[in-house]
Design a protein around this motif. Structure first.
Motif, PDB file in Angstrom:
ATOM      1  N   LYS A  84       0.828  -1.201   0.000  1.00  0.00           N
ATOM      2  CA  LYS A  84       0.000   0.000   0.000  1.00  0.00           C
ATOM      3  C   LYS A  84       0.863   1.252   0.000  1.00  0.00           C
ATOM      4  O   LYS A  84       2.036   1.236   0.354  1.00  0.00           O
ATOM      5  CB  LYS A  84      -0.945   0.012   1.203  1.00  0.00           C
ATOM      6  N   GLY A  85       0.229   2.345  -0.410  1.00  0.00           N
ATOM      7  CA  GLY A  85       0.895   3.644  -0.449  1.00  0.00           C
ATOM      8  C   GLY A  85      -0.147   4.733  -0.622  1.00  0.00           C
ATOM      9  O   GLY A  85      -1.349   4.467  -0.630  1.00  0.00           O
ATOM     10  N   LEU A  86       0.321   5.965  -0.765  1.00  0.00           N
ATOM     11  CA  LEU A  86      -0.588   7.091  -0.968  1.00  0.00           C
ATOM     12  C   LEU A  86      -1.055   7.116  -2.420  1.00  0.00           C
ATOM     13  O   LEU A  86      -0.258   6.990  -3.344  1.00  0.00           O
ATOM     14  CB  LEU A  86       0.095   8.407  -0.619  1.00  0.00           C
ATOM     15  N   CYS A  87      -2.331   7.280  -2.601  1.00  0.00           N
ATOM     16  CA  CYS A  87      -2.928   7.210  -3.939  1.00  0.00           C
ATOM     17  C   CYS A  87      -2.413   8.340  -4.832  1.00  0.00           C
ATOM     18  O   CYS A  87      -2.427   9.507  -4.438  1.00  0.00           O
ATOM     19  CB  CYS A  87      -4.451   7.278  -3.833  1.00  0.00           C
ATOM     20  N   PRO A  88      -1.985   8.021  -6.066  1.00  0.00           N
ATOM     21  CA  PRO A  88      -1.546   9.069  -6.996  1.00  0.00           C
ATOM     22  C   PRO A  88      -2.688   9.762  -7.718  1.00  0.00           C
ATOM     23  O   PRO A  88      -2.469  10.721  -8.445  1.00  0.00           O
ATOM     24  CB  PRO A  88      -0.669   8.293  -7.990  1.00  0.00           C
ATOM     25  N   PHE A  89      -3.931   9.278  -7.507  1.00  0.00           N
ATOM     26  CA  PHE A  89      -5.069   9.829  -8.243  1.00  0.00           C
ATOM     27  C   PHE A  89      -5.917  10.781  -7.412  1.00  0.00           C
ATOM     28  O   PHE A  89      -6.813  11.422  -7.938  1.00  0.00           O
ATOM     29  CB  PHE A  89      -5.950   8.694  -8.770  1.00  0.00           C
ATOM     30  N   SER A 114      -4.570   4.518   1.266  1.00  0.00           N
ATOM     31  CA  SER A 114      -5.698   3.635   0.981  1.00  0.00           C
ATOM     32  C   SER A 114      -5.548   2.987  -0.392  1.00  0.00           C
ATOM     33  O   SER A 114      -6.463   2.371  -0.897  1.00  0.00           O
ATOM     34  CB  SER A 114      -7.017   4.414   1.047  1.00  0.00           C
ATOM     35  N   PHE A 115      -4.366   3.151  -0.977  1.00  0.00           N
ATOM     36  CA  PHE A 115      -4.066   2.641  -2.318  1.00  0.00           C
ATOM     37  C   PHE A 115      -3.354   1.297  -2.164  1.00  0.00           C
ATOM     38  O   PHE A 115      -2.258   1.224  -1.604  1.00  0.00           O
ATOM     39  CB  PHE A 115      -3.186   3.646  -3.059  1.00  0.00           C
ATOM     40  N   HIS A 116      -3.987   0.225  -2.624  1.00  0.00           N
ATOM     41  CA  HIS A 116      -3.452  -1.128  -2.443  1.00  0.00           C
ATOM     42  C   HIS A 116      -3.067  -1.741  -3.782  1.00  0.00           C
ATOM     43  O   HIS A 116      -3.748  -1.570  -4.782  1.00  0.00           O
ATOM     44  CB  HIS A 116      -4.487  -2.023  -1.758  1.00  0.00           C
ATOM     45  N   VAL A 117      -1.965  -2.479  -3.755  1.00  0.00           N
ATOM     46  CA  VAL A 117      -1.487  -3.207  -4.927  1.00  0.00           C
ATOM     47  C   VAL A 117      -1.290  -4.667  -4.518  1.00  0.00           C
ATOM     48  O   VAL A 117      -0.683  -4.941  -3.483  1.00  0.00           O
ATOM     49  CB  VAL A 117      -0.151  -2.631  -5.437  1.00  0.00           C
ATOM     50  N   THR A 118      -1.818  -5.579  -5.319  1.00  0.00           N
ATOM     51  CA  THR A 118      -1.664  -7.009  -5.046  1.00  0.00           C
ATOM     52  C   THR A 118      -0.901  -7.629  -6.210  1.00  0.00           C
ATOM     53  O   THR A 118      -1.486  -7.962  -7.250  1.00  0.00           O
ATOM     54  CB  THR A 118      -3.035  -7.687  -4.882  1.00  0.00           C
ATOM     55  N   GLN A 149     -11.685   4.934  -5.350  1.00  0.00           N
ATOM     56  CA  GLN A 149     -12.248   3.810  -6.103  1.00  0.00           C
ATOM     57  C   GLN A 149     -11.598   3.582  -7.465  1.00  0.00           C
ATOM     58  O   GLN A 149     -12.125   2.821  -8.275  1.00  0.00           O
ATOM     59  CB  GLN A 149     -13.774   3.962  -6.279  1.00  0.00           C
ATOM     60  N   GLU A 150     -10.459   4.226  -7.732  1.00  0.00           N
ATOM     61  CA  GLU A 150      -9.746   3.906  -8.966  1.00  0.00           C
ATOM     62  C   GLU A 150      -9.123   2.515  -8.827  1.00  0.00           C
ATOM     63  O   GLU A 150      -8.668   2.126  -7.752  1.00  0.00           O
ATOM     64  CB  GLU A 150      -8.628   4.931  -9.234  1.00  0.00           C
ATOM     65  N   GLY A 151      -9.095   1.763  -9.916  1.00  0.00           N
ATOM     66  CA  GLY A 151      -8.504   0.438  -9.852  1.00  0.00           C
ATOM     67  C   GLY A 151      -8.293  -0.137 -11.234  1.00  0.00           C
ATOM     68  O   GLY A 151      -8.752   0.405 -12.234  1.00  0.00           O
ATOM     69  N   GLY A 152      -7.565  -1.245 -11.281  1.00  0.00           N
ATOM     70  CA  GLY A 152      -7.315  -1.899 -12.556  1.00  0.00           C
ATOM     71  C   GLY A 152      -6.022  -2.672 -12.523  1.00  0.00           C
ATOM     72  O   GLY A 152      -5.519  -3.045 -11.457  1.00  0.00           O
ATOM     73  N   ASP A 153      -5.443  -2.908 -13.720  1.00  0.00           N
ATOM     74  CA  ASP A 153      -4.182  -3.637 -13.819  1.00  0.00           C
ATOM     75  C   ASP A 153      -3.070  -2.672 -14.234  1.00  0.00           C
ATOM     76  O   ASP A 153      -3.255  -1.454 -14.231  1.00  0.00           O
ATOM     77  CB  ASP A 153      -4.316  -4.794 -14.803  1.00  0.00           C
ATOM     78  N   ALA A 154      -1.906  -3.219 -14.576  1.00  0.00           N
ATOM     79  CA  ALA A 154      -0.759  -2.371 -14.924  1.00  0.00           C
ATOM     80  C   ALA A 154      -1.049  -1.522 -16.151  1.00  0.00           C
ATOM     81  O   ALA A 154      -0.620  -0.371 -16.244  1.00  0.00           O
ATOM     82  CB  ALA A 154       0.469  -3.242 -15.164  1.00  0.00           C
ATOM     83  N   GLY A 204       4.265  24.315  -5.024  1.00  0.00           N
ATOM     84  CA  GLY A 204       2.826  24.428  -4.796  1.00  0.00           C
ATOM     85  C   GLY A 204       2.192  23.130  -4.365  1.00  0.00           C
ATOM     86  O   GLY A 204       2.866  22.122  -4.105  1.00  0.00           O
ATOM     87  N   ASP A 205       0.862  23.144  -4.294  1.00  0.00           N
ATOM     88  CA  ASP A 205       0.110  21.978  -3.825  1.00  0.00           C
ATOM     89  C   ASP A 205       0.340  20.752  -4.695  1.00  0.00           C
ATOM     90  O   ASP A 205       0.431  19.630  -4.185  1.00  0.00           O
ATOM     91  CB  ASP A 205      -1.385  22.301  -3.777  1.00  0.00           C
ATOM     92  N   ASP A 206       0.408  20.941  -6.016  1.00  0.00           N
ATOM     93  CA  ASP A 206       0.624  19.794  -6.904  1.00  0.00           C
ATOM     94  C   ASP A 206       1.995  19.171  -6.668  1.00  0.00           C
ATOM     95  O   ASP A 206       2.144  17.940  -6.687  1.00  0.00           O
ATOM     96  CB  ASP A 206       0.492  20.213  -8.371  1.00  0.00           C
ATOM     97  N   HIS A 207       3.009  20.016  -6.453  1.00  0.00           N
ATOM     98  CA  HIS A 207       4.333  19.484  -6.133  1.00  0.00           C
ATOM     99  C   HIS A 207       4.278  18.677  -4.837  1.00  0.00           C
ATOM    100  O   HIS A 207       4.900  17.610  -4.723  1.00  0.00           O
ATOM    101  CB  HIS A 207       5.346  20.623  -5.969  1.00  0.00           C
ATOM    102  N   ALA A 208       3.544  19.197  -3.870  1.00  0.00           N
ATOM    103  CA  ALA A 208       3.436  18.518  -2.577  1.00  0.00           C
ATOM    104  C   ALA A 208       2.806  17.143  -2.747  1.00  0.00           C
ATOM    105  O   ALA A 208       3.245  16.158  -2.136  1.00  0.00           O
ATOM    106  CB  ALA A 208       2.611  19.366  -1.608  1.00  0.00           C
ATOM    107  N   ARG A 209       1.771  17.065  -3.576  1.00  0.00           N
ATOM    108  CA  ARG A 209       1.109  15.771  -3.785  1.00  0.00           C
ATOM    109  C   ARG A 209       2.059  14.768  -4.438  1.00  0.00           C
ATOM    110  O   ARG A 209       2.089  13.586  -4.073  1.00  0.00           O
ATOM    111  CB  ARG A 209      -0.144  15.954  -4.639  1.00  0.00           C
ATOM    112  N   VAL A 210       2.846  15.244  -5.417  1.00  0.00           N
ATOM    113  CA  VAL A 210       3.812  14.359  -6.068  1.00  0.00           C
ATOM    114  C   VAL A 210       4.839  13.870  -5.047  1.00  0.00           C
ATOM    115  O   VAL A 210       5.141  12.670  -4.974  1.00  0.00           O
ATOM    116  CB  VAL A 210       4.526  15.099  -7.227  1.00  0.00           C
ATOM    117  N   LEU A 211       5.352  14.781  -4.247  1.00  0.00           N
ATOM    118  CA  LEU A 211       6.419  14.444  -3.303  1.00  0.00           C
ATOM    119  C   LEU A 211       5.931  13.492  -2.220  1.00  0.00           C
ATOM    120  O   LEU A 211       6.628  12.546  -1.831  1.00  0.00           O
ATOM    121  CB  LEU A 211       6.965  15.725  -2.684  1.00  0.00           C
ATOM    122  N   ARG A 212       4.727  13.717  -1.740  1.00  0.00           N
ATOM    123  CA  ARG A 212       4.212  12.897  -0.650  1.00  0.00           C
ATOM    124  C   ARG A 212       4.042  11.441  -1.050  1.00  0.00           C
ATOM    125  O   ARG A 212       4.129  10.538  -0.220  1.00  0.00           O
ATOM    126  CB  ARG A 212       2.880  13.455  -0.138  1.00  0.00           C
TER     127      ARG A 212
END
Length: 637
Positions: free
Chosen positions: A38-43, A50-54, A66-71, A292-300
């Motif tokens: 798991k990690g922080l959701c990029p979307f 709440s972002f899970h990868v199996t 609720q975004e999801g799918g394959d590679a 800015g905020d977008d940079h913060a989201r990328v970095l986090r």
């Protein structure tokens, strides 16, 4: 025109493309148990992951948005690629030979493909790097040498030189088969009276995404006769380059950022280089814009920042007025990070590059290690403008700083900052708190000012228009997917999707009618439409294809969610465990039918000559017998 990619090649890409490898180029993933990561959701923006990868099932799903799918769908969503582009990108990365069928493939209506723009930048970056070694680039090499950067450093960071003739890259890209549209949309070539290279006679830094793709350039003026006066000329906004979402050096720093839980934000390309070479490999920089905020989201995403994690974000600002202004902007947006935010400013005002030149690598490391909390730096700068030896100076300092503290969006920090302010000004903490609350009140009154007559008229018109709309009948609300009434349905579907190899004959008895939740019923219908368990046993990657065949995005999202959510079993489930849920699902369905029949029996007349009552009673006995059999099988498992 080229045809569609062959199905067997798409299947091979799905087989070989490890989704954890693909996602980890954009998100820092940590083990979450049960074979999940798991990690922080990029979307969407979030503070708790709440972002899970199996990896074992090739799925990702965010339980927040609720975004999801394959590679394949992950690349489509995060990079804006088409399906074919995503497949080709993964095929290239994981060594799959992609073939196409004969026939036409529908063309995308939106300009050049992203992959073509990235390819053009890759060629440009290699070309510019080679040009740095030519005699014409002597001035460029001297610029680097004077700042302590040798050839190895230039190669590490991909630095290049744009020839002064202004047409060399255009000719090369033309030879490589790129169209005029692709060259101009990419921002590499400009259109005037004729086509010419956008960057001419400048030292170039490639700006890369976190996965290493070059998407733009930063170009430094090095010749006095350069007709463009600006010291730096950056790539303009393009379909692949958004300066508010790119951090220079992140491709090199991302792993160290995740490993050390620390990120260092500097102000220029040479500062990033100096930090990395001096032993601060977590350094990144914005590209010609404020952080800015977008940079913060990328970095986090790479910090793994959440409520249980306390890392560090260190801003290395210049010590001049511009640096102080940047610190103030950062302070007002500080709530972008849950992690601790610091400032590192060299006493004489030198940036990391100059500091390394004059005092060496150790001085750069010491600068970063001597960081101080951002709030203390900002408040000290505000207070220092006033004469604190005078009573009116202290009042003015308190008022100005209180307005700043009251603007902080994270209300939990306000009281602590107010006490720090009291210590800096030399007043009672209660006086500082009173002043901050007064500033908060003034700010709220400013926000709540009476709207203008025009605004009021517009609001009334909107209300009247809404009232005139015919009232549409309300549908009953859709039950939540986690409603306890549907727990057996949910768990059964999770087992079917995650442990398909354990699912046997009881699943063949399950029909859509056995599911009461509309979404779960649609999921099972999607399973059946894809060939059911027979197809699943023959195709190891059957599950990964299901979301693409779902009839609605909500159903596709449910499939990926069910495909990654941990199951209830304490250990690895067995085939008997899976069968027990299948039998329980079938038993619940029979229970409902038994209830319906009993209700109908109560309403029927035993003396009715048609024999309806007797038929219903016989059917009830059959169902009761089946229910007992299912319960016995379920408990036996």
């Amino acid at each position: 025109m080229v045809g569609r990619i062959r199905d067997e090649d798409i299947a091979e890409v799905r087989e070989k493309a490890r989704i954890d490898e693909v996602v980890s180029e954009y998100v820092t993933l940590r083990r979450a148990g049960g074979g999940s990561m798991k990690g922080l959701c990029p979307f969407h923006d979030e503070r708790s992951p709440s972002f899970h990868v199996t990896p074992s099932r090739g799925f990702f799903h965010c339980f927040g948005c609720q975004e999801g799918g394959d590679a394949i769908s992950f690349l489509m969503k995060i990079d804006g690629l088409s399906f074919s582009e995503s497949v080709e990108h993964l095929a290239d990365k994981f060594g799959v030979q992609v073939r196409r069928e004969e026939g036409d493939e529908p063309q995308r209506p939106r300009g050049p493909q992203r992959s073509r723009l990235v390819d053009a930048h890759k060629i440009a970056q290699e070309f510019y790097s080679d040009q740095l070694l030519t005699p014409d680039a002597l001035t460029a090499r001297k610029f680097l040498s004077d700042r302590g950067f040798d050839q190895d450093a230039a190669e590490t960071f991909g630095i290049g030189f744009a020839p002064r003739d202004g047409d060399a890259l255009h000719r090369l890209l033309t030879q490589k088969g790129f169209s005029v549209e692709e060259m101009t949309v990419s921002g590499l070539v400009a259109q005037g009276r004729s086509l010419y290279d956008r960057f001419r006679g400048r030292l170039l830094w490639p700006i890369r995404e976190s996965n290493g793709d070059t998407v733009g350039f930063g170009a430094r003026r090095i010749f006095d006769d350069d007709r463009i006066e600006a010291k730096y000329l950056n790539t303009s906004e393009t379909p692949i380059y958004k300066k508010s979402q790119v951090l220079y050096g992140l491709d090199l720093a991302r792993r160290d950022i995740a490993k050390s839980s620390r990120a260092v934000i500097v102000e220029g390309y040479t500062d990033v280089m100096a930090c990395h070479l001096a032993g601060v490999p977590q350094a990144v920089a914005t590209c010609g814009t404020a952080f800015g905020d977008d940079h913060a989201r990328v970095l986090r995403r790479f910090l793994g920042d959440d409520k249980k994690f306390h890392g560090e974000v260190i801003f290395a600002f210049d010590g001049d007025a511009a640096g102080q202004k940047a610190a103030l902007r950062t302070f007002q947006g500080d709530q972008n990070f849950v992690s601790q935010t610091y400032v590192a400013v060299e006493a004489s005002g030198m940036d990391p590059c100059d500091l390394r030149i004059q005092q060496g690598d150790a001085a750069v490391r010491e600068l970063i290690d001597s960081r101080q909390p951002l709030y203390r730096f900002v408040l000290s700068n505000v207070v220092s403008k006033h004469d604190l030896d005078r009573a009116d100076g202290r009042v003015d300092a308190l008022r100005e700083a209180a307005r700043l503290v009251s603007s902080v969006r994270d209300r939990s920090k306000v009281d602590a900052f107010a006490r720090e302010l009291a210590s800096l000004v030399g007043v009672d903490p209660e006086d500082a708190l009173t002043q901050v609350r007064r500033a908060e009140k003034w700010g709220a009154e400013d926000k709540g000012r009476t709207p203008s007559p025009e605004a009021r008229r517009a609001e009334r018109a909107a209300q009247a228009e809404q009232a005139a709309q015919p009232e549409t009948p309300r549908r009953p609300p859709m039950p939540h997917l986690r409603d306890p009434r549907f727990a057996i349905e949910r768990e059964t579907l999770k087992l079917v999707l995650q442990y398909t190899h354990l699912v046997d004959r009881p699943a063949d008895q399950v029909t859509p009618a056995d599911f009461q939740h509309p979404v779960y019923r649609a999921v099972w219908e999607t399973v059946l439409a894809a060939g059911g368990m027979l197809a699943a046993r023959e195709d190891a990657y059957w599950v990964s294809k299901l979301p693409q065949t779902a009839p609605h995005p909500v159903v596709a999202s449910a499939i990926t969610e069910l495909g990654v959510e941990p199951i209830r079993s304490a250990g690895e489930p067995t085939d008997t465990y899976v069968r027990s849920f299948l039998y329980r699902l079938l038993e619940l369905s029979v229970d409902r039918r038994v209830g319906d029949l009993k209700s109908r029996l109560q309403r029927s007349d035993p003396s009715d000559p048609s024999g309806e009552h007797g038929r219903l009673f016989a059917e009830l006995m059959t169902l009761e017998q089946r229910r007992r059999a299912l319960r016995t099988k379920g408990f036996a498992q």
